[in-house]
Design a protein around this motif. Structure first.
Motif, mmCIF file in Angstrom:
data_model
loop_
_atom_site.group_PDB
_atom_site.id
_atom_site.type_symbol
_atom_site.label_atom_id
_atom_site.label_comp_id
_atom_site.label_asym_id
_atom_site.label_seq_id
_atom_site.Cartn_x
_atom_site.Cartn_y
_atom_site.Cartn_z
ATOM 1 N N ASP A 33 0.852 -1.188 0.000
ATOM 2 C CA ASP A 33 0.000 0.000 0.000
ATOM 3 C C ASP A 33 0.889 1.240 0.000
ATOM 4 N N ASP A 34 1.023 1.876 -1.155
ATOM 5 C CA ASP A 34 1.931 3.021 -1.289
ATOM 6 C C ASP A 34 1.544 4.172 -0.368
ATOM 7 N N ASP A 35 0.260 4.409 -0.202
ATOM 8 C CA ASP A 35 -0.177 5.509 0.658
ATOM 9 C C ASP A 35 0.202 5.248 2.115
ATOM 10 N N ALA A 36 0.008 4.014 2.554
ATOM 11 C CA ALA A 36 0.361 3.667 3.931
ATOM 12 C C ALA A 36 1.864 3.768 4.147
ATOM 13 N N LEU A 37 2.635 3.300 3.171
ATOM 14 C CA LEU A 37 4.090 3.358 3.306
ATOM 15 C C LEU A 37 4.588 4.800 3.294
ATOM 16 N N LEU A 38 3.948 5.665 2.492
ATOM 17 C CA LEU A 38 4.334 7.071 2.478
ATOM 18 C C LEU A 38 4.023 7.725 3.820
ATOM 19 N N ALA A 39 2.850 7.434 4.373
ATOM 20 C CA ALA A 39 2.493 7.978 5.684
ATOM 21 C C ALA A 39 3.443 7.462 6.757
ATOM 22 N N LEU A 40 3.830 6.204 6.637
ATOM 23 C CA LEU A 40 4.784 5.624 7.587
ATOM 24 C C LEU A 40 6.123 6.336 7.492
ATOM 25 N N GLN A 41 6.589 6.531 6.279
ATOM 26 C CA GLN A 41 7.866 7.205 6.073
ATOM 27 C C GLN A 41 7.857 8.618 6.649
ATOM 28 N N GLN A 42 6.781 9.334 6.460
ATOM 29 C CA GLN A 42 6.704 10.720 6.920
ATOM 30 C C GLN A 42 6.666 10.825 8.439
ATOM 31 N N GLY A 43 6.306 9.741 9.116
ATOM 32 C CA GLY A 43 6.224 9.776 10.565
ATOM 33 C C GLY A 43 7.469 9.305 11.281
ATOM 34 N N LEU A 44 8.513 8.926 10.535
ATOM 35 C CA LEU A 44 9.739 8.402 11.145
ATOM 36 C C LEU A 44 10.821 9.472 11.186
ATOM 37 N N HIS A 45 11.529 9.546 12.306
ATOM 38 C CA HIS A 45 12.585 10.551 12.450
ATOM 39 C C HIS A 45 13.751 9.950 13.244
ATOM 40 N N ILE A 46 14.934 10.015 12.674
ATOM 41 C CA ILE A 46 16.136 9.615 13.407
ATOM 42 C C ILE A 46 16.482 10.742 14.379
ATOM 43 N N VAL A 47 16.473 10.444 15.667
ATOM 44 C CA VAL A 47 16.680 11.482 16.677
ATOM 45 C C VAL A 47 18.031 11.357 17.374
ATOM 46 N N ASP A 48 18.719 10.259 17.149
ATOM 47 C CA ASP A 48 20.041 10.089 17.763
ATOM 48 C C ASP A 48 20.794 9.033 16.967
ATOM 49 N N TYR A 49 22.108 9.169 16.914
ATOM 50 C CA TYR A 49 22.901 8.132 16.258
ATOM 51 C C TYR A 49 24.319 8.133 16.799
ATOM 52 N N ASN A 50 24.933 6.972 16.708
ATOM 53 C CA ASN A 50 26.331 6.785 17.086
ATOM 54 C C ASN A 50 26.914 5.831 16.043
ATOM 55 N N LEU A 51 27.448 6.401 14.982
ATOM 56 C CA LEU A 51 27.867 5.629 13.826
ATOM 57 C C LEU A 51 29.332 5.887 13.489
ATOM 58 N N ARG A 52 29.921 4.921 12.839
ATOM 59 C CA ARG A 52 31.260 5.110 12.282
ATOM 60 C C ARG A 52 31.282 4.491 10.893
ATOM 61 N N THR A 53 32.035 5.090 10.009
ATOM 62 C CA THR A 53 32.150 4.529 8.667
ATOM 63 C C THR A 53 33.174 3.411 8.668
ATOM 64 N N GLY A 75 27.255 0.789 14.046
ATOM 65 C CA GLY A 75 26.872 1.615 15.183
ATOM 66 C C GLY A 75 25.392 1.498 15.446
ATOM 67 N N SER A 76 24.783 2.606 15.868
ATOM 68 C CA SER A 76 23.371 2.550 16.244
ATOM 69 C C SER A 76 22.651 3.838 15.862
ATOM 70 N N VAL A 77 21.337 3.716 15.690
ATOM 71 C CA VAL A 77 20.470 4.870 15.509
ATOM 72 C C VAL A 77 19.238 4.685 16.384
ATOM 73 N N THR A 78 18.696 5.802 16.841
ATOM 74 C CA THR A 78 17.419 5.798 17.547
ATOM 75 C C THR A 78 16.400 6.488 16.664
ATOM 76 N N VAL A 79 15.291 5.780 16.432
ATOM 77 C CA VAL A 79 14.239 6.293 15.543
ATOM 78 C C VAL A 79 12.992 6.565 16.375
ATOM 79 N N GLU A 80 12.442 7.755 16.186
ATOM 80 C CA GLU A 80 11.193 8.096 16.853
ATOM 81 C C GLU A 80 10.073 8.059 15.816
ATOM 82 N N ALA A 81 8.945 7.455 16.198
ATOM 83 C CA ALA A 81 7.827 7.289 15.274
ATOM 84 C C ALA A 81 6.631 8.096 15.752
ATOM 85 N N HIS A 82 6.205 9.064 14.951
ATOM 86 C CA HIS A 82 4.993 9.831 15.223
ATOM 87 C C HIS A 82 3.920 9.307 14.278
ATOM 88 N N LEU A 83 3.247 8.264 14.710
ATOM 89 C CA LEU A 83 2.345 7.530 13.835
ATOM 90 C C LEU A 83 1.037 7.207 14.540
#
Length: 250
Positions: A166-186, A201-209
């Motif tokens: 469902d493209d509409d659902a996936l688009l709404a899902l994408q718009q509600g996700l935000h990376i709020v913290d990360y600890n990464l190395r290349t 490393g790691s990322v923290t994702v916040e979901a406003h859904l």
């Protein structure tokens, strides 16, 4: 049904085993399978095996995690993984000291697991080098869009009967996700003649859904430790663990 196996390896003293040896372990695994099973796997665009190699500081052990994402492959490969005592690579034989087998799970169980959480934050830890392909180039930061696209693609391969289309659902899902913290190395993942730009490393994702979309996102997160994230998960990349609100897994 999908299932995870963790093999604890004991390299000989003084032998360093890099994460890229996951590719050699995969080659050994393919060589042990019946010819018809191996041929079928090579013909598939998305292989139903995701695996990676990492050293666990908590357990002080080298662990090869193998996820079987197809029922036929699970039936063929699981007896081999549970019975192997040593993996005879050309460089060095790797004794297997323990094998931990997680219960097999279905898409329905992962969806129910996603419904059991209402927390809006999740932490993903990339235990082996991870990368994405975007516009023909390697992307070495886990953007929200790339995370969602990868998890959805891997999910649809493992569970075609529960495909997320469902493209509409996936688009709404994408718009509600935000990376709020990360600890990464290349880093670089050597594969044949290429050193693939990647990250760990790691990322923290916040979901406003809304609740239904949050349940869907949590189901995808619960699948991440099985399907992995990003490209070349069949060759040892993208090994991931995830905690939703608190540490947990189905």
């Amino acid at each position: 049904m999908i299932q995870q196996f963790q093999l604890v390896l004991a390299p000989p003293t003084g032998v360093r085993v890099p994460q890229a040896w996951a590719y050699r372990l995969y080659g050994w695994l393919m060589a042990q399978l019946p010819a018809d099973v191996g041929d079928a796997l090579h013909l598939q665009g998305e292989h139903p095996i995701a695996h990676f190699l990492h050293f666990s500081p908590e357990k002080q052990a080298l662990i090869w995690t193998v996820n079987l994402l197809d029922e036929t492959v699970r039936q063929s490969v699981s007896p081999l993984l549970t019975s192997v005592k040593e993996i005879p690579l050309h460089e060095s034989p790797l004794p297997v000291t323990e094998v931990h087998v997680s219960p097999a799970v279905s898409a329905a169980e992962l969806i129910r697991f996603g419904r059991s959480f209402d927390e809006s934050r999740a932490k993903l830890v990339f235990l082996s080098p991870c990368a994405f392909k975007q516009s023909g180039r390697y992307a070495i930061f886990p953007q929200e869009t790339l995370l969602l696209q990868s998890l959805t693609a891997h999910w649809n391969t493992a569970f075609p009967e529960y495909a997320l289309t469902d493209d509409d659902a996936l688009l709404a899902l994408q718009q509600g996700l935000h990376i709020v913290d990360y600890n990464l190395r290349t880093t670089r993942y050597p594969l044949k003649e290429t050193r693939i730009p990647s990250f760990q490393g790691s990322v923290t994702v916040e979901a406003h859904l809304a609740p239904p979309l949050l349940e869907l996102w949590n189901a995808l997160l619960s699948f991440a430790p099985y399907g992995g994230v990003g490209i070349k998960t069949t060759l040892g990349m993208g090994g991931t663990v995830c905690s939703i609100g608190r540490t947990g897994a189905p």
